[in-house]
Write a protein that holds these residues in place. Structure first.
Motif, PDB file in Angstrom:
ATOM      1  N   MET A 283     -47.388  -5.918 -46.715  1.00  0.00           N
ATOM      2  CA  MET A 283     -47.468  -4.457 -46.673  1.00  0.00           C
ATOM      3  C   MET A 283     -48.337  -3.924 -47.807  1.00  0.00           C
ATOM      4  O   MET A 283     -49.024  -2.907 -47.648  1.00  0.00           O
ATOM      5  CB  MET A 283     -46.058  -3.866 -46.761  1.00  0.00           C
ATOM      6  N   GLU A 284     -48.280  -4.591 -48.952  1.00  0.00           N
ATOM      7  CA  GLU A 284     -49.112  -4.156 -50.078  1.00  0.00           C
ATOM      8  C   GLU A 284     -50.591  -4.264 -49.731  1.00  0.00           C
ATOM      9  O   GLU A 284     -51.391  -3.376 -50.055  1.00  0.00           O
ATOM     10  CB  GLU A 284     -48.792  -5.015 -51.311  1.00  0.00           C
ATOM     11  N   PHE A 285     -50.958  -5.355 -49.049  1.00  0.00           N
ATOM     12  CA  PHE A 285     -52.351  -5.534 -48.640  1.00  0.00           C
ATOM     13  C   PHE A 285     -52.753  -4.442 -47.650  1.00  0.00           C
ATOM     14  O   PHE A 285     -53.852  -3.879 -47.739  1.00  0.00           O
ATOM     15  CB  PHE A 285     -52.531  -6.912 -47.999  1.00  0.00           C
ATOM     16  N   ILE A 286     -51.881  -4.144 -46.689  1.00  0.00           N
ATOM     17  CA  ILE A 286     -52.180  -3.124 -45.678  1.00  0.00           C
ATOM     18  C   ILE A 286     -52.350  -1.756 -46.337  1.00  0.00           C
ATOM     19  O   ILE A 286     -53.288  -1.007 -46.017  1.00  0.00           O
ATOM     20  CB  ILE A 286     -51.062  -3.076 -44.608  1.00  0.00           C
ATOM     21  N   ASN A 287     -51.451  -1.419 -47.256  1.00  0.00           N
ATOM     22  CA  ASN A 287     -51.528  -0.121 -47.925  1.00  0.00           C
ATOM     23  C   ASN A 287     -52.818   0.042 -48.726  1.00  0.00           C
ATOM     24  O   ASN A 287     -53.420   1.122 -48.740  1.00  0.00           O
ATOM     25  CB  ASN A 287     -50.318   0.059 -48.847  1.00  0.00           C
ATOM     26  N   SER A 288     -53.251  -1.022 -49.368  1.00  0.00           N
ATOM     27  CA  SER A 288     -54.442  -0.936 -50.204  1.00  0.00           C
ATOM     28  C   SER A 288     -55.743  -1.046 -49.405  1.00  0.00           C
ATOM     29  O   SER A 288     -56.819  -0.722 -49.918  1.00  0.00           O
ATOM     30  CB  SER A 288     -54.410  -2.034 -51.273  1.00  0.00           C
ATOM     31  N   ASN A 289     -55.630  -1.489 -48.159  1.00  0.00           N
ATOM     32  CA  ASN A 289     -56.832  -1.650 -47.326  1.00  0.00           C
ATOM     33  C   ASN A 289     -56.707  -0.881 -46.003  1.00  0.00           C
ATOM     34  O   ASN A 289     -57.328  -1.256 -45.009  1.00  0.00           O
ATOM     35  CB  ASN A 289     -57.077  -3.133 -47.028  1.00  0.00           C
ATOM     36  N   TRP A 290     -55.922   0.174 -46.021  1.00  0.00           N
ATOM     37  CA  TRP A 290     -55.615   0.903 -44.789  1.00  0.00           C
ATOM     38  C   TRP A 290     -56.865   1.453 -44.109  1.00  0.00           C
ATOM     39  O   TRP A 290     -57.036   1.337 -42.905  1.00  0.00           O
ATOM     40  CB  TRP A 290     -54.622   2.021 -45.074  1.00  0.00           C
ATOM     41  N   ASN A 291     -57.743   2.085 -44.874  1.00  0.00           N
ATOM     42  CA  ASN A 291     -58.942   2.692 -44.292  1.00  0.00           C
ATOM     43  C   ASN A 291     -59.851   1.642 -43.644  1.00  0.00           C
ATOM     44  O   ASN A 291     -60.393   1.845 -42.555  1.00  0.00           O
ATOM     45  CB  ASN A 291     -59.720   3.461 -45.362  1.00  0.00           C
ATOM     46  N   GLU A 292     -59.992   0.518 -44.315  1.00  0.00           N
ATOM     47  CA  GLU A 292     -60.818  -0.561 -43.763  1.00  0.00           C
ATOM     48  C   GLU A 292     -60.185  -1.138 -42.505  1.00  0.00           C
ATOM     49  O   GLU A 292     -60.873  -1.416 -41.511  1.00  0.00           O
ATOM     50  CB  GLU A 292     -61.005  -1.664 -44.800  1.00  0.00           C
ATOM     51  N   LEU A 293     -58.867  -1.294 -42.524  1.00  0.00           N
ATOM     52  CA  LEU A 293     -58.147  -1.812 -41.359  1.00  0.00           C
ATOM     53  C   LEU A 293     -58.292  -0.872 -40.169  1.00  0.00           C
ATOM     54  O   LEU A 293     -58.498  -1.309 -39.035  1.00  0.00           O
ATOM     55  CB  LEU A 293     -56.671  -2.007 -41.704  1.00  0.00           C
ATOM     56  N   LEU A 294     -58.203   0.430 -40.425  1.00  0.00           N
ATOM     57  CA  LEU A 294     -58.360   1.417 -39.362  1.00  0.00           C
ATOM     58  C   LEU A 294     -59.774   1.376 -38.792  1.00  0.00           C
ATOM     59  O   LEU A 294     -59.967   1.432 -37.564  1.00  0.00           O
ATOM     60  CB  LEU A 294     -58.044   2.816 -39.898  1.00  0.00           C
ATOM     61  N   HIS A 295     -60.748   1.255 -39.670  1.00  0.00           N
ATOM     62  CA  HIS A 295     -62.151   1.177 -39.229  1.00  0.00           C
ATOM     63  C   HIS A 295     -62.379  -0.055 -38.352  1.00  0.00           C
ATOM     64  O   HIS A 295     -63.047   0.031 -37.312  1.00  0.00           O
ATOM     65  CB  HIS A 295     -63.065   1.134 -40.455  1.00  0.00           C
ATOM     66  N   MET A 296     -61.827  -1.189 -38.759  1.00  0.00           N
ATOM     67  CA  MET A 296     -61.980  -2.414 -37.979  1.00  0.00           C
ATOM     68  C   MET A 296     -61.275  -2.310 -36.631  1.00  0.00           C
ATOM     69  O   MET A 296     -61.773  -2.812 -35.616  1.00  0.00           O
ATOM     70  CB  MET A 296     -61.423  -3.604 -38.761  1.00  0.00           C
ATOM     71  N   THR A 297     -60.117  -1.661 -36.631  1.00  0.00           N
ATOM     72  CA  THR A 297     -59.385  -1.483 -35.368  1.00  0.00           C
ATOM     73  C   THR A 297     -60.188  -0.640 -34.400  1.00  0.00           C
ATOM     74  O   THR A 297     -60.290  -0.967 -33.200  1.00  0.00           O
ATOM     75  CB  THR A 297     -58.020  -0.809 -35.631  1.00  0.00           C
ATOM     76  N   LEU A 298     -60.779   0.448 -34.880  1.00  0.00           N
ATOM     77  CA  LEU A 298     -61.596   1.307 -34.023  1.00  0.00           C
ATOM     78  C   LEU A 298     -62.830   0.567 -33.513  1.00  0.00           C
ATOM     79  O   LEU A 298     -63.220   0.733 -32.348  1.00  0.00           O
ATOM     80  CB  LEU A 298     -62.011   2.564 -34.788  1.00  0.00           C
ATOM     81  N   ALA A 299     -63.423  -0.253 -34.377  1.00  0.00           N
ATOM     82  CA  ALA A 299     -64.584  -1.049 -33.954  1.00  0.00           C
ATOM     83  C   ALA A 299     -64.182  -2.054 -32.870  1.00  0.00           C
ATOM     84  O   ALA A 299     -64.934  -2.291 -31.909  1.00  0.00           O
ATOM     85  CB  ALA A 299     -65.182  -1.773 -35.157  1.00  0.00           C
ATOM     86  N   HIS A 300     -63.013  -2.640 -33.022  1.00  0.00           N
ATOM     87  CA  HIS A 300     -62.503  -3.610 -32.040  1.00  0.00           C
ATOM     88  C   HIS A 300     -62.250  -2.915 -30.704  1.00  0.00           C
ATOM     89  O   HIS A 300     -62.613  -3.435 -29.638  1.00  0.00           O
ATOM     90  CB  HIS A 300     -61.199  -4.224 -32.569  1.00  0.00           C
ATOM     91  N   ILE A 301     -61.634  -1.739 -30.757  1.00  0.00           N
ATOM     92  CA  ILE A 301     -61.359  -0.975 -29.537  1.00  0.00           C
ATOM     93  C   ILE A 301     -62.663  -0.588 -28.846  1.00  0.00           C
ATOM     94  O   ILE A 301     -62.774  -0.646 -27.616  1.00  0.00           O
ATOM     95  CB  ILE A 301     -60.522   0.277 -29.860  1.00  0.00           C
ATOM     96  N   GLN A 302     -63.652  -0.195 -29.637  1.00  0.00           N
ATOM     97  CA  GLN A 302     -64.942   0.185 -29.067  1.00  0.00           C
ATOM     98  C   GLN A 302     -65.603  -0.989 -28.354  1.00  0.00           C
ATOM     99  O   GLN A 302     -66.091  -0.840 -27.222  1.00  0.00           O
ATOM    100  CB  GLN A 302     -65.867   0.698 -30.172  1.00  0.00           C
ATOM    101  N   LEU A 303     -65.609  -2.151 -28.987  1.00  0.00           N
ATOM    102  CA  LEU A 303     -66.218  -3.340 -28.393  1.00  0.00           C
ATOM    103  C   LEU A 303     -65.531  -3.717 -27.082  1.00  0.00           C
ATOM    104  O   LEU A 303     -66.187  -3.907 -26.053  1.00  0.00           O
ATOM    105  CB  LEU A 303     -66.143  -4.510 -29.381  1.00  0.00           C
TER     106      LEU A 303
END
Length: 219
Positions: A1-21
Motif C-alpha cells: 500500500m505504501e508503494f501504491i500511495n507514493s506512486n498513485w498518479n503513475e499507476l493511474l496513468h498506466m492504467t488509463l494507457a492500458h485501457i486505451q490500448l
C-alpha cells in the motif's frame, strides 16, 4: 500500500494507457470480426478456414508475435511501441469474436428464420431485426472473452514499449523489485475482473431482449 500511495498518479496513468490500448484494439476487432463472423455463416468452407487460422494465431506465444511484428513494422519506423502491440492484440481478439458471432448466427432457431422469410423479410431485414438481436448475448460473450484476454496479453506489450500496467511488471522483474511486480500483476488482475464484471452485466441486459425477440418471432 505504501508503494501504491507514493506512486498513485503513475499507476493511474498506466492504467488509463492500458485501457486505451485494449479498448482500441478490441474496438477495431469488433468492427472487423462481427461482420466477418456473420459473412462466413453463409460460406462453410471459408468459415472452417478462418476459424482454423484464428485458432493458429491464438497458439502463437504473445512475446513471439510481438517479435514478429518488430521487423515488419520497422520498415515504417514503427517496430516498437504502440502500433505493433495494437495490431497483435487485434489478431488475438479475432478468434473469440468471430467464433462466437459465427456460432450465434448459425444457431438461430431455423423455425424463427423461416417465419421471418414467410413474412417477406429480405436477408438484411432478417439479419438486422431477427438474427442479430437473438445472437447478441452470445456475440457479447465473445467480446467479453476478447477484452479479458487482451488485458492480460497487453501487459506483455510493455516489453516492446507499448506502455500500460505491464511496465511495472517488466521493470520490477529487471530490477528484482518484487513489490513493483506484485502491484503491476494485481492491477492487471483487478482491471480484468472489473471489465469482465461490467461486460457481464451488459450481457445480462441484452439476454432478456433476445428472449423477447425470440418469443415474438415464434408467435
Amino acid at each position: 500500500m505504501e508503494f501504491i500511495n507514493s506512486n498513485w498518479n503513475e499507476l493511474l496513468h498506466m492504467t488509463l494507457a492500458h485501457i486505451q490500448l485494449v479498448g482500441l484494439a478490441v474496438g477495431v476487432a469488433i468492427l472487423f470480426g462481427v461482420p466477418f463472423g456473420i459473412y462466413i455463416t453463409q460460406k462453410e468452407t471459408l468459415a472452417n478456414l478462418v476459424l482454423a487460422v484464428a485458432g493458429i494465431i491464438m497458439t502463437i506465444p504473445s512475446i513471439a508475435l510481438f517479435g514478429i511484428m518488430i521487423p515488419i513494422l520497422s520498415i515504417i519506423n514503427q517496430g516498437i511501441g504502440f502500433l505493433p502491440a495494437f495490431l497483435a492484440l487485434i489478431l488475438y481478439s479475432q478468434l473469440p469474436i468471430i467464433r462466437n458471432t459465427y456460432v450465434a448466427i448459425k444457431n438461430v432457431d431455423p423455425n424463427i428464420r423461416d417465419a421471418a422469410i414467410g413474412m417477406g423479410m429480405t436477408i438484411w431485414e432478417r439479419l438486422y431485426k431477427v438474427e442479430i438481436p437473438l445472437a447478441l448475448p452470445i456475440i457479447m460473450a465473445g467480446i467479453r472473452m476478447a477484452v479479458v484476454l487482451t488485458i492480460g496479453i497487453g501487459a506483455i506489450a510493455a516489453y516492446i514499449g507499448a506502455g500500460g500496467l505491464g511496465v511495472y511488471i517488466a521493470r520490477g522483474i529487471s530490477t528484482s523489485y518484487e513489490t513493483m511486480v506484485q502491484v503491476g500483476a494485481v492491477a492487471v488482475s483487478i482491471l480484468a475482473i472489473a471489465s469482465d464484471f461490467l461486460l457481464g452485466q451488459i450481457q445480462k441486459r441484452l439476454s432478456p431482449e433476445g428472449a423477447k425477440v425470440s418469443k415474438v418471432a415464434r408467435t
